[in-house]
Design a protein around this motif. Structure first.
Motif, PDB file in Angstrom:
ATOM      1  N   GLU A 186     -10.225   1.649  -5.665  1.00  0.00           N
ATOM      2  CA  GLU A 186      -8.948   1.395  -4.999  1.00  0.00           C
ATOM      3  C   GLU A 186      -9.159   0.970  -3.551  1.00  0.00           C
ATOM      4  OE1 GLU A 186      -5.529   4.073  -5.845  1.00  0.00           O
ATOM      5  OE2 GLU A 186      -7.045   5.314  -6.843  1.00  0.00           O
ATOM      6  N   ASN A 191       1.450   1.057  -5.668  1.00  0.00           N
ATOM      7  CA  ASN A 191       2.042   1.969  -6.656  1.00  0.00           C
ATOM      8  C   ASN A 191       1.162   1.998  -7.902  1.00  0.00           C
ATOM      9  OD1 ASN A 191       3.654   3.280  -8.603  1.00  0.00           O
ATOM     10  ND2 ASN A 191       5.526   2.547  -7.642  1.00  0.00           N
ATOM     11  N   PRO A 192       0.691   3.184  -8.323  1.00  0.00           N
ATOM     12  CA  PRO A 192      -0.224   3.256  -9.452  1.00  0.00           C
ATOM     13  C   PRO A 192       0.410   2.998 -10.809  1.00  0.00           C
ATOM     14  CG  PRO A 192       0.332   5.461  -8.703  1.00  0.00           C
ATOM     15  CD  PRO A 192       0.943   4.503  -7.720  1.00  0.00           C
ATOM     16  N   ASN A 193       1.752   2.897 -10.864  1.00  0.00           N
ATOM     17  CA  ASN A 193       2.395   2.706 -12.163  1.00  0.00           C
ATOM     18  C   ASN A 193       2.388   1.253 -12.637  1.00  0.00           C
ATOM     19  OD1 ASN A 193       4.375   1.348 -10.726  1.00  0.00           O
ATOM     20  ND2 ASN A 193       6.008   2.824 -11.130  1.00  0.00           N
ATOM     21  N   GLY A 194       1.766   0.363 -11.876  1.00  0.00           N
ATOM     22  CA  GLY A 194       1.660  -1.032 -12.276  1.00  0.00           C
ATOM     23  C   GLY A 194       2.673  -1.956 -11.638  1.00  0.00           C
ATOM     24  N   SER A 195       3.649  -1.395 -10.934  1.00  0.00           N
ATOM     25  CA  SER A 195       4.649  -2.245 -10.275  1.00  0.00           C
ATOM     26  C   SER A 195       4.074  -2.850  -9.007  1.00  0.00           C
ATOM     27  CB  SER A 195       5.909  -1.438  -9.956  1.00  0.00           C
ATOM     28  OG  SER A 195       5.607  -0.394  -9.059  1.00  0.00           O
ATOM     29  N   GLU A 233       4.471  -2.923  -5.756  1.00  0.00           N
ATOM     30  CA  GLU A 233       5.132  -2.172  -4.697  1.00  0.00           C
ATOM     31  C   GLU A 233       4.088  -1.424  -3.872  1.00  0.00           C
ATOM     32  OE1 GLU A 233       8.857   0.936  -4.480  1.00  0.00           O
ATOM     33  OE2 GLU A 233       7.325   1.328  -6.002  1.00  0.00           O
ATOM     34  N   TRP A 238       1.928   7.735   0.980  1.00  0.00           N
ATOM     35  CA  TRP A 238       1.919   9.131   0.556  1.00  0.00           C
ATOM     36  C   TRP A 238       1.677  10.023   1.764  1.00  0.00           C
ATOM     37  CZ3 TRP A 238      -0.060   5.173  -2.269  1.00  0.00           C
ATOM     38  CH2 TRP A 238       0.338   5.056  -3.606  1.00  0.00           C
ATOM     39  N   ARG A 282       8.528   3.877   0.210  1.00  0.00           N
ATOM     40  CA  ARG A 282       8.314   2.790  -0.752  1.00  0.00           C
ATOM     41  C   ARG A 282       8.769   1.474  -0.137  1.00  0.00           C
ATOM     42  NH1 ARG A 282       8.096   4.527  -6.298  1.00  0.00           N
ATOM     43  NH2 ARG A 282       8.421   6.787  -6.502  1.00  0.00           N
ATOM     44  N   GLU A 330      10.099  -3.457  -4.774  1.00  0.00           N
ATOM     45  CA  GLU A 330       9.359  -4.465  -5.541  1.00  0.00           C
ATOM     46  C   GLU A 330       9.135  -5.740  -4.739  1.00  0.00           C
ATOM     47  OE1 GLU A 330       8.016  -4.963  -8.583  1.00  0.00           O
ATOM     48  OE2 GLU A 330       8.257  -2.919  -9.335  1.00  0.00           O
TER      49      GLU A 330
END
Length: 417
Positions: free
Chosen positions: A183, A205-209, A211, A215, A223, A226
């Protein structure tokens, strides 16, 4: 022993030492060479420098006993490091040297201590006529690669751009290598004196979006929204800020393919100096210097009255039963009028000032906080009963809980009683 015989003893020992770069500026460190505390690498066009530094110092400080780090900075803006090689392992004094070991790894050696590995590659020479080198490029990237007997550089074995500190430079990436899982992210400094990772982290963003996210101690703090049509939905100022758009100096991109997924940007002109900073309050500061001016723009999640007073600490905290939205902490020079050090002390050297802010915010009896140690770590807290005595000359910096009366129609502010 005569001076002549002493000279015969000293000269051979000097000849056996690795070659130093102090004779002339260079952009490359080769095997067999070493970079002393007073030496520097300078990129080919003179854009960047690499050398030893002490955080907060405006001088080279050769010979002092103070934590020393290897860093990269703009040649024209010295002593504001953009990258740090050894953030968790400072050299205790100016005895440090940077060298390329025979195993192809960049290491820092110093008197009385173990060597500190900087790069992680384990490259082996193809033959005795090849050399593994570390070169500082005009992009600010420090690259390790093998140079053949013909002088042609091989592929990059390791690069500093893969291990950012708290700064994002043009051509750096924020994202993930889908093949290796590595990363690319920024980590705020623990304090202005400590470049070790602090409370905030900026990455993808680790969810694939598509963005960006910040943290705070592992919890989502901010955030960007998008990435659509060349900008972020919730933070368009990152790519379309007042001066960023006016200058038209950058190209922004979000790349997704089978190998990697990342956000990056590049400059349209070599006359511009640029960097993004993730500061110790979780804010993203964009800095641009062109031929005639300096420009700063800031992106922050602060949406309350913190912006009403420039001295207020800009940090968003979780809702609290004892805070009504009009309070903020403001730094003041002075001391607390008590016969003891404070109502409470947490001497955990891993705590940043932002951690002190959060602890005081959620404690209804807390009205002030400060760091415990001179390097800006640890926390000390005071209750409402303790009186604050202003002292601009000799006082320490203490953050006082303050309320903004502009919420009720006026613009003044006072410490909460």
């Amino acid at each position: 022993m005569t001076w002549v015989s002493l000279l015969f003893l000293i000269v051979p020992s000097i000849l056996l030492l690795p070659h130093s770069l102090s004779q002339a500026e260079s952009d490359t460190l080769k095997q067999g060479q070493q970079l002393h505390d007073w030496d520097e690498l300078v990129s080919a066009e003179g854009v960047f420098k690499l050398g030893f530094f002490s955080p907060g110092s405006k001088t080279v400080d050769i010979g002092v006993i103070a934590p020393r780090y290897i860093g990269i900075w703009f040649n024209k803006i010295p002593f504001y490091p953009l990258w740090v090689a050894n953030p968790n392992n400072p050299v205790p004094d100016s005895s440090g040297v940077l060298r390329m070991d025979t195993d192809g790894i960049l290491k820092i050696a110093y008197k009385g201590g173990s060597r500190i590995a900087v790069s992680s590659n384990r490259a082996k020479k193809a033959n005795s006529e090849t050399n593994i080198t570390a070169t500082l490029l005009d992009s600010g990237n420090l690259v390790v690669r093998q140079i053949g007997a013909d002088g042609i550089a091989g592929p990059i074995l390791w690069q500093s751009f893969d291990y950012p500190s708290n700064m994002l430079l043009p051509e750096m990436k924020l994202g993930i290598n889908l093949k290796t899982g590595h990363e690319w992210y920024l980590s705020s400094w623990l304090s202005e004196q400590l470049p070790s990772p602090g409370a905030f982290r900026l990455g993808l963003n680790p969810n694939g979006s598509r963005e960006l996210m910040v943290w705070r101690r592992g919890e989502v703090y901010w955030r960007s929204g998008e990435w659509k049509n060349g900008k972020f939905e919730l933070a368009p100022e990152l790519t379309e800020g007042t001066f960023t758009k006016q200058l038209d100096a950058y190209q922004f991109r979000f790349v997704t393919n089978e190998n990697e997924r990342y956000f990056s940007y590049s400059k349209k002109s070599n006359f511009i100096l640029s960097r993004w900073l993730l500061n110790d309050l979780g804010q993203i500061e964009q800095f641009t210097r062109d031929t005639s001016r300096w420009i700063w723009e800031t992106t922050s999640p602060c949406t309350t009255n913190y912006t009403m007073n420039a001295t207020g600490v800009c940090l968003n905290e979780k809702p609290s039963n004892c805070r009504n939205g009009s309070e903020f902490f403001a730094p003041k020079k002075g001391y607390m009028n008590v016969s003891f050090t404070g109502d409470q002390i947490d001497d955990n050297a891993g705590l940043a000032l932002s951690d002190c802010h959060a602890k005081c915010w959620t404690n209804c009896s807390c009205s002030a906080y400060s760091s415990v140690f001179d390097n800006g770590t640890g926390c000390e807290f005071w209750s409402r009963e303790v009186q604050f005595i202003p002292d601009e000359g000799f006082g320490r910096e203490i953050y006082l809980l303050t309320y903004d009366q502009s919420i009720n129609g006026t613009s003044s502010y006072h410490r909460v009683p």
